[in-house]
Write a protein that holds these residues in place. Structure first.
Motif, mmCIF file in Angstrom:
data_model
loop_
_atom_site.group_PDB
_atom_site.id
_atom_site.type_symbol
_atom_site.label_atom_id
_atom_site.label_comp_id
_atom_site.label_asym_id
_atom_site.label_seq_id
_atom_site.Cartn_x
_atom_site.Cartn_y
_atom_site.Cartn_z
ATOM 1 N N ALA A 1 -0.060 -72.624 16.620
ATOM 2 C CA ALA A 1 0.032 -72.733 18.048
ATOM 3 C C ALA A 1 1.737 -72.490 18.191
ATOM 4 C CB ALA A 1 -0.335 -73.855 18.648
ATOM 5 N N THR A 2 2.457 -73.146 17.578
ATOM 6 C CA THR A 2 3.881 -73.054 17.662
ATOM 7 C C THR A 2 4.542 -71.777 17.006
ATOM 8 O OG1 THR A 2 4.104 -75.617 17.190
ATOM 9 C CG2 THR A 2 6.171 -73.916 16.878
ATOM 10 N N VAL A 3 3.827 -71.376 15.841
ATOM 11 C CA VAL A 3 4.192 -70.011 15.283
ATOM 12 C C VAL A 3 3.819 -68.755 16.405
ATOM 13 C CG1 VAL A 3 3.585 -68.202 13.623
ATOM 14 C CG2 VAL A 3 4.290 -70.524 12.898
ATOM 15 N N SER A 4 2.541 -69.064 16.811
ATOM 16 C CA SER A 4 2.163 -68.034 17.985
ATOM 17 C C SER A 4 2.952 -67.860 19.034
ATOM 18 C CB SER A 4 0.681 -68.231 18.152
ATOM 19 O OG SER A 4 -0.160 -68.109 17.245
ATOM 20 N N VAL B 1 6.166 -68.622 19.192
ATOM 21 C CA VAL B 1 7.472 -67.968 18.685
ATOM 22 C C VAL B 1 7.174 -66.463 18.730
ATOM 23 C CG1 VAL B 1 9.130 -67.587 16.971
ATOM 24 C CG2 VAL B 1 8.489 -69.957 17.344
ATOM 25 N N LEU B 2 6.034 -66.020 18.000
ATOM 26 C CA LEU B 2 5.868 -64.727 18.199
ATOM 27 C C LEU B 2 5.339 -64.026 19.393
ATOM 28 C CD1 LEU B 2 4.171 -64.557 14.452
ATOM 29 C CD2 LEU B 2 6.658 -64.051 15.085
ATOM 30 N N GLY B 3 5.118 -64.634 20.239
ATOM 31 C CA GLY B 3 4.439 -64.133 21.446
ATOM 32 C C GLY B 3 3.027 -63.867 21.341
ATOM 33 N N ARG B 4 2.244 -64.126 20.459
ATOM 34 C CA ARG B 4 1.094 -63.491 20.112
ATOM 35 C C ARG B 4 0.212 -64.275 19.071
ATOM 36 N NH1 ARG B 4 1.174 -61.174 14.981
ATOM 37 N NH2 ARG B 4 3.499 -60.736 14.504
ATOM 38 N N GLU B 5 -0.935 -64.253 19.145
ATOM 39 C CA GLU B 5 -1.850 -65.037 18.285
ATOM 40 C C GLU B 5 -1.769 -64.686 16.923
ATOM 41 O OE1 GLU B 5 -6.572 -66.526 17.435
ATOM 42 O OE2 GLU B 5 -5.774 -65.411 19.464
ATOM 43 N N HIS B 6 -1.684 -65.958 15.982
ATOM 44 C CA HIS B 6 -1.097 -65.192 14.588
ATOM 45 C C HIS B 6 -1.533 -66.340 13.495
ATOM 46 C CE1 HIS B 6 1.389 -63.771 11.231
ATOM 47 N NE2 HIS B 6 1.841 -64.937 11.001
ATOM 48 N N LYS B 7 -2.176 -65.784 12.601
ATOM 49 C CA LYS B 7 -3.078 -66.619 11.624
ATOM 50 C C LYS B 7 -2.203 -66.395 10.497
ATOM 51 C CE LYS B 7 -6.726 -67.733 13.618
ATOM 52 N NZ LYS B 7 -7.039 -69.182 14.087
ATOM 53 N N LEU B 8 -1.750 -67.883 9.840
ATOM 54 C CA LEU B 8 -0.761 -67.883 8.767
ATOM 55 C C LEU B 8 -1.523 -67.547 7.446
ATOM 56 C CD1 LEU B 8 1.106 -70.906 10.028
ATOM 57 C CD2 LEU B 8 2.063 -68.697 9.640
ATOM 58 N N PRO B 9 -0.919 -66.670 6.875
ATOM 59 C CA PRO B 9 -1.415 -66.832 5.256
ATOM 60 C C PRO B 9 -0.940 -67.935 4.422
ATOM 61 C CG PRO B 9 0.196 -65.247 5.627
ATOM 62 C CD PRO B 9 0.123 -65.706 6.858
ATOM 63 N N MET B 10 -1.565 -67.741 3.364
ATOM 64 C CA MET B 10 -1.251 -69.192 2.492
ATOM 65 C C MET B 10 0.348 -69.191 2.054
ATOM 66 S SD MET B 10 -2.348 -72.145 1.271
ATOM 67 C CE MET B 10 -2.059 -73.232 -0.093
ATOM 68 N N ASP B 11 0.911 -67.881 1.950
ATOM 69 C CA ASP B 11 2.354 -67.844 1.448
ATOM 70 C C ASP B 11 3.237 -68.145 2.640
ATOM 71 O OD1 ASP B 11 1.539 -66.752 -0.954
ATOM 72 O OD2 ASP B 11 1.980 -64.604 -0.538
#
Length: 899
Positions: A812-815, A817-827
């Motif tokens: 939720a924090t990353v999304s 920051v990016l201004g959009r929904e974002h699914k984090l890859p393992m890396d």
């Protein structure tokens, strides 16, 4: 309008109050004032009884005055004060009790001839009081002795008063034109005082018979048997009876004891520990006691009936702790004495129990149920008994040497001997027992931390085995019976060196070996020595604590009879660390168990009503938390065996896997116990039983339903073992956390290679003159605070939910920051998760991770929770290894830049 009976009651109370005052001044006070403090025990006892009689007389006068006051109020205010307001009617039981206390005090004085002894000591004084004394007793012959006159002066006014009470109350009940409730009160009071008349007559008869008995016995027997409160109920000289095998010359039944006189010997049996067993023929019956079985035989059947009836009633009276009212055995259907009782007794006969004191539950003359057994030499046994023998789970303390040290055995007992699975302390033995000896596979842990695993025979370790020392050195080979290394074996040292060969030892010469020392080996995997687990596979976990499961299975198989519920599973430990006070481990209830059939029926009905998943969870939660519920009692017993095994000396890292498997087995057994109770409930209602579960369904219920509910009961000891097992890794992790905590947020994100476009710099609010590079503990704050909640619960499922929410907060924090929904890859996830973990500063994370992994529901395997737990493990391992990277990264900083 007041009745003539009420006016007569007023006059009666006035006369009795005045008489009591005269008795107090002319008799009781002179008895106390003229009796000097005696020096002999009997004289002191007489003085005490006279003082007690004076206090009883004073209370009788006070309650008479209260009754008199209520009568006067009634006569003065007839229109407003009803008949029911009279103290004599409203508080008849209280007035009755005061009269009974006076009668008991008076008859105790009669038994020991206190009046005669007092008169004899001060003859001259009482000669001068003779005229005044005789005025109280117009019907007494002038030839009567002073002692007799004193006794009559203290008895006759009371007897006359009670008689008049009964007559006036009966007449009042017949003539009073009062409401129905008031008439009931009058009849009730008349009945009570009618009973008091009978009680007074019987009490006087018993006191006079007892007085005559003491007069007929020798002074030696009188000194042994005579007490003021004891009353003779039956004498074999009046109703003949013979007793075998003791061949008593005379049998005396008192209200508290049965006494057999045999020559110069006196055999006394406490009636509270006497059981009456009717005989097969018309002339014989039997009495069971803790050490004797007595046969009573009479020539005439009616004599046998008299003795059996009186003994039965006397036992009932002794167990109630008070005299029967209105008289001994007045009930039309006299109650039978309870078969199960809670009492204390010291054994006298020669044998293993000689001079031992048992306190606990009895049945038919034998220790049966929960109890405590103490020997004079310091041995203690606390646990379950069956027909006089230790049977079921128990704790035995055995003193060792002159020092304040004890061996403690906590295990299952069968017919007086240790048998099955159990443990032993001084050192901690965990394993199998047979005939009071360690026998079969077992593990032993010493106070020094040394661990042995092998096979025991006749209490000694024999054949091949394993020894793990405190420094994690490992010996695999054979031992002697005193655990000395002998024969072929192999030692693996913590640094990887091995020594393989033959071992021997001589008296005073230490350990000798002939073999090969290999120093070329690589350091071993920690799991091969430091984390080696003992006990797993040596004895199947299903064999643990069958002495606990067995009684529960028998209880269920018998259809859950309510009268057996209280005796089910037997012990309650207050504090497992208080080894010296282990007699308090099992709280033996001091009151007779109440009938439990109705409660058991309600418990089974509850199970039928809550079979749906959500309702079932709540039903099981309540059952397991209730110590009066069979499932709750079973859980508590298992919890205490677990504490006894793995606390103290048993808190050893090499036992972690054994403990973990034991907890899982307990969960399986609890689920089986629930299923057994449910089948009984269905059977009682005439419904079809549920079908048997397959293994997969059972495991889902055990891990998903039962284990989370019961784990809190075992968590403290279990988590301690995880702490010990992962102590080294957690220490490295803690050092890594301490190092990473020196970084400001931006430096730490940079150090962890978090991509800069994922940095939540918008969350950083700077104050005046504050630099961005100095801010700490602000980035991903919501995720950090969420992860910290992982230590607030003991439920593995809830811990995984915390981890899942933490992952959600990071995304939720990353999304944002990016201004959009974002699914984090393992890396991208791993460095961000390392950042959150380092900021959360969770202590003992390694122990937490491994406990979650071992105890989590298999349904999560391969899913998101499993993936996140693996990611958390990777973070944990990365943080342990960050020390080297820190040194390289430090060179990229400007040394003048403050942190």
């Amino acid at each position: 309008m007041c009745s003539p009976e009420e006016e007569a009651l007023l006059r009666l109370e006035e006369v009795f109050s005045a008489t009591l005052a005269r008795i107090n001044s002319l008799v009781l006070l002179p008895l106390l004032e003229t009796t000097p403090e005696p020096s002999d025990p009997q004289g002191r006892e007489c003085l005490r009884l006279l003082q007690q009689l004076h206090r009883s007389s004073q209370r009788l006068w006070e309650v008479t005055e209260e009754s008199l006051h209520s009568l006067r109020e009634r006569l003065c205010h007839q229109d407003t004060v009803g008949l029911e307001s009279l103290l004599l009617l409203q508080h008849a039981e209280r007035i009755l009790q005061v009269h009974v206390e006076y009668i008991e005090s008076y008859t105790s004085c009669v038994v020991v001839q206190a009046f005669q002894k007092a008169a004899k000591k001060r003859r001259e004084f009482w000669r001068g009081q003779r005229k005044a004394l005789w005025q109280l007793l117009p019907g007494v012959s002038s030839e009567a002795s002073v002692g007799t006159a004193l006794a009559q002066a203290l008895r006759e006014p009371l007897a006359h008063h009670v008689q008049r009470y009964v007559l006036l109350l009966l007449s009042l009940g017949d003539t009073a034109a009062e409401p129905h409730r008031t008439r009931e009160l009058v009849v009730h009071a008349a009945t009570l005082f009618g009973n008091l008349q009978s009680f007074l007559r019987q009490a006087l008869d018993q006191a006079l018979a007892t007085q005559a008995l003491w007069h007929s016995l020798s002074s030696r027997l009188r000194d042994v048997l005579c007490t003021p409160a004891r009353r003779l109920l039956q004498d074999s000289q009046d109703v003949p009876v013979t007793v075998a095998p003791l061949r008593a010359e005379r049998v005396l039944l008192f209200d508290d004891a049965l006494v057999l006189l045999q020559g110069h010997s006196v055999h006394t049996f406490d009636l509270k520990l006497v059981w009456v067993d009717p005989g097969q023929d018309g002339c014989t019956f039997h009495l069971l006691t803790p050490e004797e079985e007595l046969s009573f035989c009479s020539k005439a059947p009616q004599d046998r009936v008299v003795w059996q009836w009186k003994v039965t009633q006397a036992v009932c009276q002794a167990l109630r702790g008070k005299k029967d009212f209105p008289m001994l055995g007045a009930d039309l259907e006299p109650p039978e004495p309870p078969t199960c009782r809670c009492m204390a007794y010291t054994f006298r006969a020669e044998g293993r129990l000689c001079q031992a004191t048992y306190e606990g539950e009895w049945c038919r003359g034998r220790p049966h149920g929960r109890g405590t057994l103490k020997w004079p030499d310091g041995r203690n046994h606390v646990g379950n008994f069956c027909q006089g023998l230790e049977h079921g789970f128990g704790i035995r303390l055995v003193p060792q040497g002159p020092e304040d040290r004890f061996d403690c055995y906590k295990c299952h007992w069968r017919e007086g001997r240790m048998c099955g699975y159990g443990i032993c302390e001084g050192e901690r033995y965990i394993g199998m027992w047979q005939a009071d000896q360690r026998h079969g596979p077992g593990v032993m842990v010493t106070q020094a931390g040394v661990c042995y695993q092998g096979t025991f025979q006749a209490d000694k370790m024999v054949g091949p085995g394993i020894l793990l020392s405190e420094d994690d050195s490992l010996y695999e080979g054979t031992f002697t019976r005193d655990l000395t290394l002998v024969g072929k074996g192999k030692v693996t040292f913590p640094n990887g060196f091995t020594l393989e060969g033959s071992f021997s030892s001589g008296a005073g010469k230490g350990l000798h070996t002939q073999g090969v020392l290999d120093t070329a080996a690589f350091p071993p995997d920690p799991s091969s020595t430091r984390k080696r687990q003992l006990g797993v596979g040596a004895f199947p976990v299903e064999s643990h604590w069958q002495g606990v499961y067995g009684p529960f299975r028998d209880f269920v198989s018998a259809g859950c009879p309510g009268d057996e519920q209280e005796a089910l599973l037997g012990f309650h430990v207050q504090n497992s660390r208080e080894l010296r006070k282990s007699q308090e481990y099992l709280c033996c209830e001091r009151t007779q168990p109440e009938p439990c059939a109705d409660r058991m029926e309600g418990i089974l009905d509850e199970l039928l009503l809550h079979r749906e998943p959500r309702a079932l969870r709540e039903c099981l939660r309540k059952a397991l938390s209730n110590s009066l519920h069979p499932l709750g009692k079973l859980l508590r017993t298992l919890m205490l065996t677990f504490q006894a095994t793995y606390a103290g000396i048993g808190a050893n890292k090499h036992l972690q896997a054994l403990a973990q498997e034991e907890v899982k087995q307990h969960a399986r057994e609890l689920w089986a116990a629930y299923r057994g109770l449910l089948q009984v409930a269905l059977q009682r209602k005439g419904q079809a039983p549920e079908e048997d579960e397959d293994t997969e369904t059972r495991d889902l219920q055990v891990h998903g339903l039962v284990l989370p509910l019961m784990l809190p009961s075992f968590y403290s000891e279990l988590f301690t073992l995880y702490l010990l097992l992962h102590e080294t890794e957690d220490s490295l992790y803690s050092q890594g956390i301490a190092n990473l905590s020196l970084f400001p947020d931006t430096k730490l994100l940079e150090f962890l290679d978090v991509q800069k476009h994922l940095w939540p710099l918008k969350d950083l609010t700077l104050t005046t003159n504050q630099r961005l590079s100095l801010v700490r503990n602000k980035c991903f704050l919501s995720a950090t605070e969420c992860l910290q909640k992982i230590i607030t619960t003991v439920d593995p499922r809830e811990k995984l939910e915390v981890l899942e929410r933490t992952y959600g907060e990071i995304e939720a924090t990353v999304s944002r920051v990016l201004g959009r929904e974002h699914k984090l890859p393992m890396d991208d996830l791993l460095p961000l998760l390392i950042y959150v973990v380092s900021r959360a500063r969770i202590q003992h994370l390694g122990a937490e991770i491994h406990l979650i992994r071992d105890m989590m529901d298999p349904i999560h395997t391969g899913g998101l929770c499993d993936f996140l737990l693996t990611a958390l493990e990777s973070c944990y391992e990365h943080i342990q290894k960050e020390d080297m990277r820190l040194h390289r990264f430090a060179g990229r900083w400007d040394s003048r830049e403050p942190w």
